[in-house]
Structure formats: C-alpha cells, structure tokens
Design a protein around this motif. Structure first.
Motif, short mmCIF file in Angstrom:
data_model
loop_
_atom_site.label_atom_id
_atom_site.label_comp_id
_atom_site.label_asym_id
_atom_site.label_seq_id
_atom_site.Cartn_x
_atom_site.Cartn_y
_atom_site.Cartn_z
N LEU A 224 -29.75 -75.82 9.97
CA LEU A 224 -28.46 -76.51 10.11
C LEU A 224 -28.03 -77.11 8.78
N ALA A 225 -28.98 -77.58 8.01
CA ALA A 225 -28.66 -78.25 6.74
C ALA A 225 -27.99 -77.31 5.74
N ILE A 226 -28.22 -76.01 5.84
CA ILE A 226 -27.63 -75.09 4.86
C ILE A 226 -26.28 -74.54 5.31
N GLN A 227 -25.82 -74.96 6.50
CA GLN A 227 -24.50 -74.51 6.96
C GLN A 227 -23.41 -75.37 6.31
N PRO A 228 -22.30 -74.76 5.92
CA PRO A 228 -21.20 -75.55 5.33
C PRO A 228 -20.68 -76.61 6.30
N ASP A 229 -20.37 -77.76 5.78
CA ASP A 229 -19.79 -78.86 6.57
C ASP A 229 -20.73 -79.42 7.63
N ILE A 230 -22.03 -79.23 7.43
CA ILE A 230 -23.03 -79.93 8.24
C ILE A 230 -23.95 -80.68 7.28
N LEU A 231 -24.12 -81.96 7.51
CA LEU A 231 -24.98 -82.79 6.68
C LEU A 231 -26.15 -83.28 7.53
N MET A 232 -27.35 -82.87 7.15
CA MET A 232 -28.56 -83.32 7.84
C MET A 232 -29.26 -84.36 6.97
N SER A 233 -29.82 -85.36 7.62
CA SER A 233 -30.41 -86.48 6.90
C SER A 233 -31.58 -86.07 6.02
N GLU A 234 -31.75 -86.81 4.98
CA GLU A 234 -32.93 -86.72 4.12
C GLU A 234 -33.46 -88.13 3.97
N PRO A 235 -34.62 -88.46 4.56
CA PRO A 235 -35.61 -87.55 5.13
C PRO A 235 -35.16 -86.95 6.46
N LYS A 236 -35.82 -85.88 6.82
CA LYS A 236 -35.51 -85.19 8.07
C LYS A 236 -35.76 -86.10 9.26
N GLU A 237 -36.85 -86.84 9.24
CA GLU A 237 -37.21 -87.71 10.37
C GLU A 237 -37.14 -89.18 9.95
N PRO A 238 -35.96 -89.78 10.00
CA PRO A 238 -35.88 -91.21 9.65
C PRO A 238 -36.58 -92.11 10.65
N ASN A 239 -36.70 -91.66 11.91
CA ASN A 239 -37.40 -92.45 12.95
C ASN A 239 -36.83 -93.87 13.06
N PHE A 240 -35.54 -93.99 12.82
CA PHE A 240 -34.94 -95.32 12.76
C PHE A 240 -35.00 -96.06 14.09
N PHE A 241 -34.65 -95.38 15.16
CA PHE A 241 -34.55 -96.06 16.45
C PHE A 241 -35.91 -96.24 17.14
N SER A 242 -36.92 -95.56 16.65
CA SER A 242 -38.23 -95.62 17.30
C SER A 242 -39.17 -96.61 16.62
N ASN A 243 -39.27 -96.54 15.32
CA ASN A 243 -40.28 -97.31 14.60
C ASN A 243 -39.76 -98.70 14.23
N ASP A 244 -40.45 -99.73 14.67
CA ASP A 244 -40.00 -101.11 14.47
C ASP A 244 -39.78 -101.44 13.00
N GLU A 245 -40.70 -101.01 12.13
CA GLU A 245 -40.61 -101.37 10.72
C GLU A 245 -39.41 -100.70 10.04
N ILE A 246 -38.99 -99.55 10.54
CA ILE A 246 -37.81 -98.88 9.98
C ILE A 246 -36.53 -99.45 10.58
N TYR A 247 -36.57 -99.73 11.88
CA TYR A 247 -35.41 -100.33 12.54
C TYR A 247 -35.06 -101.68 11.91
N ALA A 248 -36.08 -102.36 11.41
CA ALA A 248 -35.87 -103.68 10.79
C ALA A 248 -35.06 -103.58 9.49
N LYS A 249 -34.93 -102.38 8.94
CA LYS A 249 -34.14 -102.21 7.71
C LYS A 249 -32.64 -102.39 7.98
N GLY A 250 -32.24 -102.25 9.24
CA GLY A 250 -30.85 -102.48 9.61
C GLY A 250 -30.04 -101.19 9.69
N PHE A 251 -28.95 -101.25 10.47
CA PHE A 251 -28.16 -100.05 10.73
C PHE A 251 -27.44 -99.56 9.48
#
Length: 293
Positions: free
Chosen positions: A24-51
């Motif tokens: 998906l990341a190599i398709q035009p007009d699609i932007l995939m996150s880097e890192p691939k797995e931010p785990n923002f909503f799952s991991n407490d220590e990452i969620y603490a970084k803020g939206f």
C-alpha cells in the motif's frame, strides 16, 4: 488541521500485514506510517506521547491522500484491553482491515517470533499450555467482536492470508476498493516479503551491533561466501519449523473451531480449521466484493 488515518490494518499478527503495508505504501496518494506499527492506541507508554505525536506520523498528507497504519497489537486481547476505547474516542469513523491466517499456522509463526526475541525457551508443545496468548491471538471472532460493535461490519474488511498469497493483485484491488481509492493499484512482485519468520535470527545485542555496521555489512556480503555466513548464523537460527504433537493439534482444533464457527456465521460461510484455507481462497473469487456478504 492535522491529517489522521483513514484506515488501519489491525492484524492479525504473523499474517502478512507487513507485506500488505509495504504494498500500500508504494501506491500513489497513499501514505502509510513510518514506523509501520506505531502501536499508539495499544501501548500505554506510546499513548502517553499524546495524539499530536500520532498525527505527526501523517504529516505532509493532503486531503486527497489516503493515510493508514498497521498495528497488530490492536487485536491482541487480553494483552491490550484499552485499545478500542482509545481508538473510538480519537477516531469514531474509521475503516479497518483484518488479515487472518490458518489459526494453527499463525500460532506456530508467533511462537517462532517469541523464540527469536528470546521471550520463550520451552518447546512449542509446552508453550501451547504455558503461553496462552498463542491461542488468544488466533481467536479471530473474539478479537474482531469489539471492532464490529464499535465501527460496524461495513467498515471492516476481513482478508485471508491464503488469498493474499495466491492472488495478491486481486486482493490489493479489493483492499483499495474498500478504502475508496480512486486509482488502479499495482502489486509489486519484486518487493520482498517483510518479516519472514524462517529467516529471522534469535536476538543477540553484540552480534546485531557488529552486523549492522555498514563496513562489516559490505565486507560480509562481498567477501565472505554464503556457506560460511550460514554456518556462522547457525547458533542463533531455528533450523526446523516447530512441530506440534497430534494431541496438541486436536486440542487446538477444538479450541479454534468454536471461534471459527462464530466468524463463519458472521461471514455466511462454513469455517473450521479443516476448511479454513479452502474457504479463504474461495472468497477471493472476483465475483465476491465483500466477505461479509
């Protein structure tokens, strides 16, 4: 106003989600996150970084760009129980993609992952009873249930690993149609598959630091024969794919068949461990637009 994801690949772990992310990341007009797995909503220590930290992963995208990320931690109940509530609060409207592999094959691949990370040292047949997440993460209807309740079936695309492997271009087109992508996506067959378990080595900080050195990498690849490199890797490599006993296979089938029956009822197909791969491949039929139908 900061752009937020239009879609998320929520799992499952060890089901080619990294490969789909990269395609998906190599398709035009699609932007995939880097890192691939931010785990923002799952991991407490990452969620603490803020939206704002999370939204910055999609910085630079305009209103016409489809944005996505791929965090398999989001479908790891009971390990990350707060995921769905956090997602709902931040993004009440969202499209989700869930890739499923034969539950026993996925379990074995997860075990290999834990072995390479030195998170498990016992034989897989013992791990089945001592590491319950091996089974939990393969309970697909259990993992999907809170997402269906929150976002509705119409906003969730279930994919089968076997279809993705045998008909990748067709499955990519299905994904993009589901996302409302206006262009014609193209699967890049030259793009190497990501996170192939059998190629992974058990972690070793000292070795990894040496191997990751640019000069050492150049010398290794250009002057050291592959046979020698393979010999050196042996102590950190799992030589053979783990094998479950017939008794454990029967036990796992009974566990997973109950869950798959529920999933099959949602999808109007007969699903069990014995029919999983065949059913998955059949659902990639071009005449079928959405697996929930």
């Amino acid at each position: 106003m900061k752009k937020t994801p239009d879609f998320i690949i929520i799992g499952a772990m060890k089901c080619a989600t990294s490969t789909l992310h990269d395609q998906l990341a190599i398709q035009p007009d699609i932007l995939m996150s880097e890192p691939k797995e931010p785990n923002f909503f799952s991991n407490d220590e990452i969620y603490a970084k803020g939206f704002d930290w999370y939204a910055d992963l999609f910085q630079g995208a305009d209103v016409t760009t489809l944005c996505g990320e791929s965090s398999t931690h989001y479908t790891k109940l009971p390990t990350y129980p707060d995921t769905i509530l956090r997602m709902q609060a931040a993004m009440p409207s969202l499209k989700l993609i869930y890739v499923m592999r034969h539950p026993i094959d996925r379990l074995i691949s997860q075990y290999i992952h834990h072995w390479t990370e030195k998170e498990v040292s016992v034989d897989i047949n013992r791990a089945v009873t001592t590491l319950p997440i091996l089974i939990e993460y393969s309970m697909y209807s259990k993992q999907l249930a809170p997402f269906i309740k929150t976002y509705g079936r119409e906003n969730i695309l279930p994919l089968f690993f076997d279809s993705l492997v045998t008909r990748p271009q067709h499955e990519l087109e299905r994904v993009c149609k589901f996302l409302g992508y206006a262009q014609s996506p193209q699967w890049d067959f030259d793009l190497q598959a990501s996170n192939v378990s059998r190629e992974r080595l058990q972690v070793n900080p000292l070795r990894d630091a040496i191997v990751d050195n640019a000069m050492v990498t150049f010398i290794r690849k250009n002057f050291i024969p592959k046979s020698v490199r393979n010999f050196i890797k042996k102590p950190w490599q799992m030589e053979k794919r783990p094998t479950l006993t017939p008794e454990n296979i029967d036990f796992l089938k009974k566990q997973f068949d109950k869950d798959l029956k529920t999933l099959g009822n949602w999808m109007n197909v007969a699903l069990s461990c014995d029919t999983f791969k065949e059913t998955g491949r059949s659902l990639s039929d071009p005449r079928i637009n959405h697996a929930w139908e």
